[in-house]
Design an enzyme around this catalytic site. Structure first.
Site, PDB file in Angstrom:
ATOM      1  N   ASN A   5      -2.027 -28.018 -35.173  1.00 25.55           N
ATOM      2  CA  ASN A   5      -2.705 -27.230 -34.144  1.00 25.55           C
ATOM      3  C   ASN A   5      -4.132 -26.973 -34.605  1.00 25.55           C
ATOM      4  OD1 ASN A   5      -3.579 -25.344 -32.297  1.00 25.55           O
ATOM      5  ND2 ASN A   5      -2.192 -23.715 -32.992  1.00 25.55           N
ATOM      6  N   LYS A   7      -6.494 -25.598 -33.013  1.00 29.24           N
ATOM      7  CA  LYS A   7      -7.093 -24.367 -32.451  1.00 29.24           C
ATOM      8  C   LYS A   7      -8.532 -24.679 -31.990  1.00 29.24           C
ATOM      9  CE  LYS A   7      -3.976 -21.770 -35.339  1.00 29.24           C
ATOM     10  NZ  LYS A   7      -3.674 -20.547 -36.073  1.00 29.24           N
ATOM     11  N   HIS A  85       1.519 -19.592 -27.680  1.00 34.24           N
ATOM     12  CA  HIS A  85       1.041 -19.320 -29.040  1.00 34.24           C
ATOM     13  C   HIS A  85       0.638 -17.848 -29.147  1.00 34.24           C
ATOM     14  CE1 HIS A  85      -1.279 -19.342 -32.709  1.00 34.24           C
ATOM     15  NE2 HIS A  85      -0.683 -20.481 -33.010  1.00 34.24           N
ATOM     16  N   GLU A  87      -1.725 -16.398 -30.541  1.00 30.44           N
ATOM     17  CA  GLU A  87      -3.149 -16.093 -30.331  1.00 30.44           C
ATOM     18  C   GLU A  87      -3.464 -15.987 -28.844  1.00 30.44           C
ATOM     19  OE1 GLU A  87      -4.696 -19.232 -32.825  1.00 30.44           O
ATOM     20  OE2 GLU A  87      -3.946 -18.181 -34.581  1.00 30.44           O
ATOM     21  N   GLU A 155       6.906 -18.766 -35.283  1.00 30.52           N
ATOM     22  CA  GLU A 155       5.678 -18.456 -36.009  1.00 30.52           C
ATOM     23  C   GLU A 155       5.554 -16.943 -36.150  1.00 30.52           C
ATOM     24  OE1 GLU A 155       2.600 -21.801 -35.753  1.00 30.52           O
ATOM     25  OE2 GLU A 155       2.342 -20.576 -33.972  1.00 30.52           O
ATOM     26  N   GLY A 161      -2.414 -17.885 -40.366  1.00 30.75           N
ATOM     27  CA  GLY A 161      -3.799 -17.829 -40.817  1.00 30.75           C
ATOM     28  C   GLY A 161      -4.047 -16.750 -41.853  1.00 30.75           C
ATOM     29  N   SER A 194       0.904 -20.548 -42.026  1.00 32.71           N
ATOM     30  CA  SER A 194       0.408 -20.873 -43.368  1.00 32.71           C
ATOM     31  C   SER A 194       1.237 -21.935 -44.084  1.00 32.71           C
ATOM     32  CB  SER A 194       0.291 -19.603 -44.218  1.00 32.71           C
ATOM     33  OG  SER A 194      -0.628 -18.694 -43.621  1.00 32.71           O
TER      34      SER A 194
HETATM   35  P1  PGA Z   1      -1.819 -21.530 -39.829  1.00 34.65           P
HETATM   36  O1  PGA Z   1      -1.602 -21.576 -38.237  1.00 34.65           O
HETATM   37  O2  PGA Z   1      -1.091 -22.722 -40.390  1.00 34.65           O
HETATM   38  O3  PGA Z   1      -3.308 -21.640 -40.007  1.00 34.65           O
HETATM   39  O4  PGA Z   1      -1.247 -20.255 -40.314  1.00 34.65           O
HETATM   40  C1  PGA Z   1      -0.364 -21.922 -37.671  1.00 34.65           C
HETATM   41  C2  PGA Z   1      -0.409 -21.773 -36.171  1.00 34.65           C
HETATM   42  O5  PGA Z   1      -0.942 -20.778 -35.669  1.00 34.65           O
HETATM   43  O6  PGA Z   1       0.081 -22.655 -35.413  1.00 34.65           O
END
Ligand code: PGA
Length: 242
Positions: A5, A7, A85, A87, A155, A161, A194
Protein backbone atom coordinates in the site's frame (compact mmCIF):
# COMPACT_ATOMS: atom_id res chain seq x y z
CA UNK A 1 -0.65 -12.64 -0.59
CA UNK A 2 1.70 -9.72 -0.13
CA UNK A 3 0.15 -6.33 -0.94
CA UNK A 4 2.06 -3.06 -0.93
CA UNK A 5 0.00 0.00 0.00
CA UNK A 6 1.89 3.02 -1.27
CA UNK A 7 -0.58 5.46 0.35
CA UNK A 8 0.24 9.04 -0.77
CA UNK A 9 3.74 8.12 -1.93
CA UNK A 10 5.27 7.27 -5.26
CA UNK A 11 6.48 8.81 -8.49
CA UNK A 12 7.36 7.70 -11.99
CA UNK A 13 10.91 7.33 -10.72
CA UNK A 14 9.84 4.91 -7.99
CA UNK A 15 7.82 2.94 -10.52
CA UNK A 16 10.94 2.60 -12.68
CA UNK A 17 12.93 1.37 -9.68
CA UNK A 18 10.28 -1.25 -9.01
CA UNK A 19 10.14 -2.25 -12.68
CA UNK A 20 13.88 -2.91 -12.54
CA UNK A 21 14.04 -4.66 -9.18
CA UNK A 22 10.76 -6.30 -8.20
CA UNK A 23 11.11 -10.08 -8.06
CA UNK A 24 7.76 -11.79 -8.19
CA UNK A 25 7.36 -15.26 -6.74
CA UNK A 26 4.99 -17.72 -8.37
CA UNK A 27 3.86 -18.98 -4.95
CA UNK A 28 2.84 -15.55 -3.65
CA UNK A 29 0.09 -13.37 -5.03
CA UNK A 30 1.86 -10.01 -5.16
CA UNK A 31 -0.05 -6.78 -5.41
CA UNK A 32 0.89 -3.10 -5.50
CA UNK A 33 -1.59 -0.37 -4.60
CA UNK A 34 -0.19 2.93 -5.88
CA UNK A 35 -2.08 6.21 -5.96
CA UNK A 36 -4.66 5.53 -8.69
CA UNK A 37 -3.15 8.16 -11.00
CA UNK A 38 -0.16 5.86 -11.52
CA UNK A 39 -2.06 2.73 -12.54
CA UNK A 40 -1.55 3.24 -16.28
CA UNK A 41 2.17 3.94 -15.89
CA UNK A 42 2.58 0.83 -13.73
CA UNK A 43 0.72 -1.31 -16.18
CA UNK A 44 2.90 -0.03 -19.03
CA UNK A 45 6.07 -0.92 -17.15
CA UNK A 46 4.88 -4.55 -16.93
CA UNK A 47 5.68 -4.96 -13.24
CA UNK A 48 5.65 -8.49 -11.86
CA UNK A 49 2.68 -7.72 -9.62
CA UNK A 50 -1.06 -7.31 -9.78
CA UNK A 51 -2.36 -3.79 -9.32
CA UNK A 52 -4.98 -2.32 -7.06
CA UNK A 53 -6.45 0.93 -5.84
CA UNK A 54 -6.57 2.26 -2.29
CA UNK A 55 -10.20 3.35 -2.41
CA UNK A 56 -13.26 3.41 -4.65
CA UNK A 57 -16.49 5.39 -4.55
CA UNK A 58 -19.72 3.50 -4.00
CA UNK A 59 -21.28 4.85 -7.19
CA UNK A 60 -20.33 3.91 -10.74
CA UNK A 61 -20.80 7.45 -12.13
CA UNK A 62 -22.27 10.72 -10.92
CA UNK A 63 -21.63 14.14 -9.48
CA UNK A 64 -18.84 13.14 -7.05
CA UNK A 65 -15.89 15.42 -7.68
CA UNK A 66 -12.50 13.87 -7.06
CA UNK A 67 -13.73 10.30 -6.73
CA UNK A 68 -12.93 7.20 -8.77
CA UNK A 69 -15.22 4.28 -9.56
CA UNK A 70 -14.34 0.61 -9.27
CA UNK A 71 -15.17 0.18 -12.97
CA UNK A 72 -12.56 2.83 -13.87
CA UNK A 73 -9.92 1.06 -11.84
CA UNK A 74 -10.69 -2.18 -13.69
CA UNK A 75 -10.34 -0.41 -17.02
CA UNK A 76 -6.86 0.74 -16.00
CA UNK A 77 -5.77 -2.77 -15.07
CA UNK A 78 -6.59 -3.04 -11.36
CA UNK A 79 -7.66 -6.38 -9.96
CA UNK A 80 -8.09 -5.39 -6.30
CA UNK A 81 -9.33 -2.48 -4.17
CA UNK A 82 -8.67 -1.65 -0.55
CA UNK A 83 -11.79 -0.62 1.31
CA UNK A 84 -12.05 0.72 4.83
CA UNK A 85 -8.39 1.48 5.48
CA UNK A 86 -8.16 3.02 8.95
CA UNK A 87 -6.61 6.19 7.54
CA UNK A 88 -9.73 6.71 5.44
CA UNK A 89 -12.02 5.80 8.33
CA UNK A 90 -10.17 8.49 10.32
CA UNK A 91 -9.46 11.20 7.69
CA UNK A 92 -12.58 10.83 5.57
CA UNK A 93 -14.92 9.77 8.37
CA UNK A 94 -15.84 6.56 6.57
CA UNK A 95 -18.39 4.64 8.63
CA UNK A 96 -18.90 0.87 8.60
CA UNK A 97 -21.93 1.45 6.36
CA UNK A 98 -19.92 3.54 3.90
CA UNK A 99 -17.21 0.89 3.84
CA UNK A 100 -19.81 -1.79 3.13
CA UNK A 101 -21.12 0.23 0.16
CA UNK A 102 -17.58 0.51 -1.23
CA UNK A 103 -16.99 -3.20 -0.71
CA UNK A 104 -20.07 -4.05 -2.75
CA UNK A 105 -19.11 -1.47 -5.40
CA UNK A 106 -15.79 -3.27 -5.84
CA UNK A 107 -17.57 -6.61 -6.22
CA UNK A 108 -20.03 -5.06 -8.70
CA UNK A 109 -17.03 -4.22 -10.93
CA UNK A 110 -15.39 -7.64 -10.37
CA UNK A 111 -12.59 -5.97 -8.41
CA UNK A 112 -11.53 -8.20 -5.52
CA UNK A 113 -12.03 -6.22 -2.31
CA UNK A 114 -9.50 -6.13 0.50
CA UNK A 115 -11.49 -5.14 3.57
CA UNK A 116 -9.38 -3.48 6.27
CA UNK A 117 -10.46 -3.93 9.87
CA UNK A 118 -8.74 -3.20 13.16
CA UNK A 119 -9.03 -1.55 16.54
CA UNK A 120 -7.42 1.58 17.95
CA UNK A 121 -5.11 1.54 20.94
CA UNK A 122 -7.86 2.88 23.21
CA UNK A 123 -10.21 0.15 22.06
CA UNK A 124 -7.59 -2.53 22.73
CA UNK A 125 -6.82 -1.07 26.17
CA UNK A 126 -10.53 -1.22 26.93
CA UNK A 127 -10.61 -4.87 25.83
CA UNK A 128 -12.99 -4.02 22.99
CA UNK A 129 -10.89 -5.21 20.03
CA UNK A 130 -13.02 -8.24 19.24
CA UNK A 131 -16.29 -6.28 19.40
CA UNK A 132 -14.91 -3.53 17.16
CA UNK A 133 -13.64 -5.97 14.55
CA UNK A 134 -16.82 -8.05 14.69
CA UNK A 135 -18.92 -4.93 13.99
CA UNK A 136 -16.65 -3.95 11.09
CA UNK A 137 -17.05 -7.44 9.59
CA UNK A 138 -20.77 -7.74 10.19
CA UNK A 139 -21.52 -4.41 8.48
CA UNK A 140 -20.01 -5.79 5.28
CA UNK A 141 -20.98 -9.44 5.43
CA UNK A 142 -24.56 -9.26 6.72
CA UNK A 143 -25.54 -9.25 3.03
CA UNK A 144 -23.64 -12.49 2.31
CA UNK A 145 -20.61 -14.50 3.36
CA UNK A 146 -17.15 -13.71 1.99
CA UNK A 147 -15.90 -15.67 -1.01
CA UNK A 148 -12.45 -17.01 -1.82
CA UNK A 149 -11.77 -13.84 -3.87
CA UNK A 150 -12.29 -11.54 -0.90
CA UNK A 151 -9.40 -10.58 1.34
CA UNK A 152 -9.62 -9.34 4.92
CA UNK A 153 -6.70 -7.26 6.21
CA UNK A 154 -6.40 -7.10 9.98
CA UNK A 155 -4.56 -3.88 10.72
CA UNK A 156 -4.46 -2.84 14.36
CA UNK A 157 -4.49 0.95 14.11
CA UNK A 158 -1.84 1.25 16.83
CA UNK A 159 0.61 -0.73 14.67
CA UNK A 160 0.22 1.23 11.42
CA UNK A 161 3.21 3.40 10.59
CA UNK A 162 4.25 3.41 14.25
CA UNK A 163 7.03 0.84 14.07
CA UNK A 164 5.07 -1.11 16.64
CA UNK A 165 3.88 -4.50 15.39
CA UNK A 166 1.34 -6.88 16.81
CA UNK A 167 3.17 -9.94 18.11
CA UNK A 168 2.65 -13.07 16.02
CA UNK A 169 0.46 -14.39 18.85
CA UNK A 170 -1.69 -11.23 18.90
CA UNK A 171 -2.07 -11.40 15.12
CA UNK A 172 -2.96 -15.10 15.21
CA UNK A 173 -5.51 -14.54 17.99
CA UNK A 174 -7.36 -11.90 15.97
CA UNK A 175 -7.07 -13.79 12.68
CA UNK A 176 -8.49 -16.89 14.35
CA UNK A 177 -11.31 -14.76 15.79
CA UNK A 178 -12.05 -13.30 12.33
CA UNK A 179 -12.15 -16.79 10.83
CA UNK A 180 -14.58 -17.87 13.55
CA UNK A 181 -16.84 -14.85 13.05
CA UNK A 182 -16.86 -15.60 9.32
CA UNK A 183 -17.47 -19.32 9.97
CA UNK A 184 -14.28 -20.70 8.49
CA UNK A 185 -14.36 -18.47 5.43
CA UNK A 186 -12.19 -19.29 2.39
CA UNK A 187 -11.24 -15.57 2.20
CA UNK A 188 -7.60 -14.90 2.95
CA UNK A 189 -6.81 -12.94 6.10
CA UNK A 190 -3.65 -10.87 5.86
CA UNK A 191 -1.93 -8.82 8.57
CA UNK A 192 -0.88 -5.18 8.29
CA UNK A 193 0.90 -2.82 10.64
CA UNK A 194 4.65 -2.19 10.43
CA UNK A 195 5.42 -5.41 8.56
CA UNK A 196 9.09 -5.39 7.56
CA UNK A 197 11.73 -7.91 6.51
CA UNK A 198 12.68 -8.55 10.14
CA UNK A 199 9.23 -9.58 11.40
CA UNK A 200 7.48 -10.92 8.29
CA UNK A 201 8.57 -14.56 8.63
CA UNK A 202 7.33 -14.88 12.22
CA UNK A 203 3.99 -13.25 11.41
CA UNK A 204 3.42 -15.30 8.25
CA UNK A 205 4.27 -18.53 10.06
CA UNK A 206 1.06 -18.22 12.11
CA UNK A 207 -1.67 -20.60 11.01
CA UNK A 208 -4.31 -18.01 10.09
CA UNK A 209 -2.00 -15.29 8.76
CA UNK A 210 -2.23 -15.60 4.98
CA UNK A 211 0.16 -12.80 4.08
CA UNK A 212 0.67 -9.11 4.67
CA UNK A 213 -0.51 -5.63 3.79
CA UNK A 214 2.66 -3.58 3.81
CA UNK A 215 2.89 0.21 3.92
CA UNK A 216 6.29 1.80 4.56
CA UNK A 217 8.36 -1.25 3.60
CA UNK A 218 6.53 -1.49 0.25
CA UNK A 219 8.26 1.69 -0.95
CA UNK A 220 11.62 -0.04 -1.16
CA UNK A 221 11.99 -2.83 -3.73
CA UNK A 222 14.62 -4.73 -1.74
CA UNK A 223 12.53 -4.74 1.45
CA UNK A 224 9.39 -5.64 -0.46
CA UNK A 225 11.20 -8.51 -2.22
CA UNK A 226 12.36 -9.95 1.06
CA UNK A 227 8.82 -9.81 2.48
CA UNK A 228 7.60 -11.70 -0.61
CA UNK A 229 10.36 -14.25 0.00
CA UNK A 230 9.25 -14.65 3.62
CA UNK A 231 5.69 -15.30 2.41
CA UNK A 232 6.88 -17.91 -0.09
CA UNK A 233 8.84 -19.72 2.62
CA UNK A 234 5.94 -19.62 5.07
CA UNK A 235 3.64 -20.96 2.38
CA UNK A 236 5.99 -23.84 1.62
CA UNK A 237 6.33 -24.67 5.31
CA UNK A 238 2.56 -24.67 5.83
CA UNK A 239 2.08 -27.03 2.89
CA UNK A 240 4.81 -29.31 4.23
CA UNK A 241 3.11 -29.35 7.65
CA UNK A 242 -0.37 -30.02 6.24
P1 PGA B 1 2.72 0.32 7.62
O1 PGA B 1 1.28 0.51 6.93
O2 PGA B 1 3.29 -0.97 7.09
O3 PGA B 1 3.51 1.52 7.17
O4 PGA B 1 2.51 0.26 9.08
C1 PGA B 1 0.41 -0.58 6.75
C2 PGA B 1 -0.91 -0.10 6.19
O5 PGA B 1 -1.44 0.92 6.65
O6 PGA B 1 -1.48 -0.72 5.25
Amino acid sequence: MVAGNWKLHGSLQLIDRFAAALLGNAAVETLLLPPALYLAAMRERGLDAKLGVQNVHAAQTGAHTGEIAAEMAVELGASHALVGHSERRRDCLETNAAVAAKFHAARRAALAPILCVGETLDERRAGEENDVVRAQLEAVFEAGAPTADDVIAYEPVWAIGTGETATPAQAQAMHGFIRDVLRGTPARIIYGGSVHPGNAAALFAEQDVDGGLVGGASLDPAQFNSIIEAAAEANQQKHADA
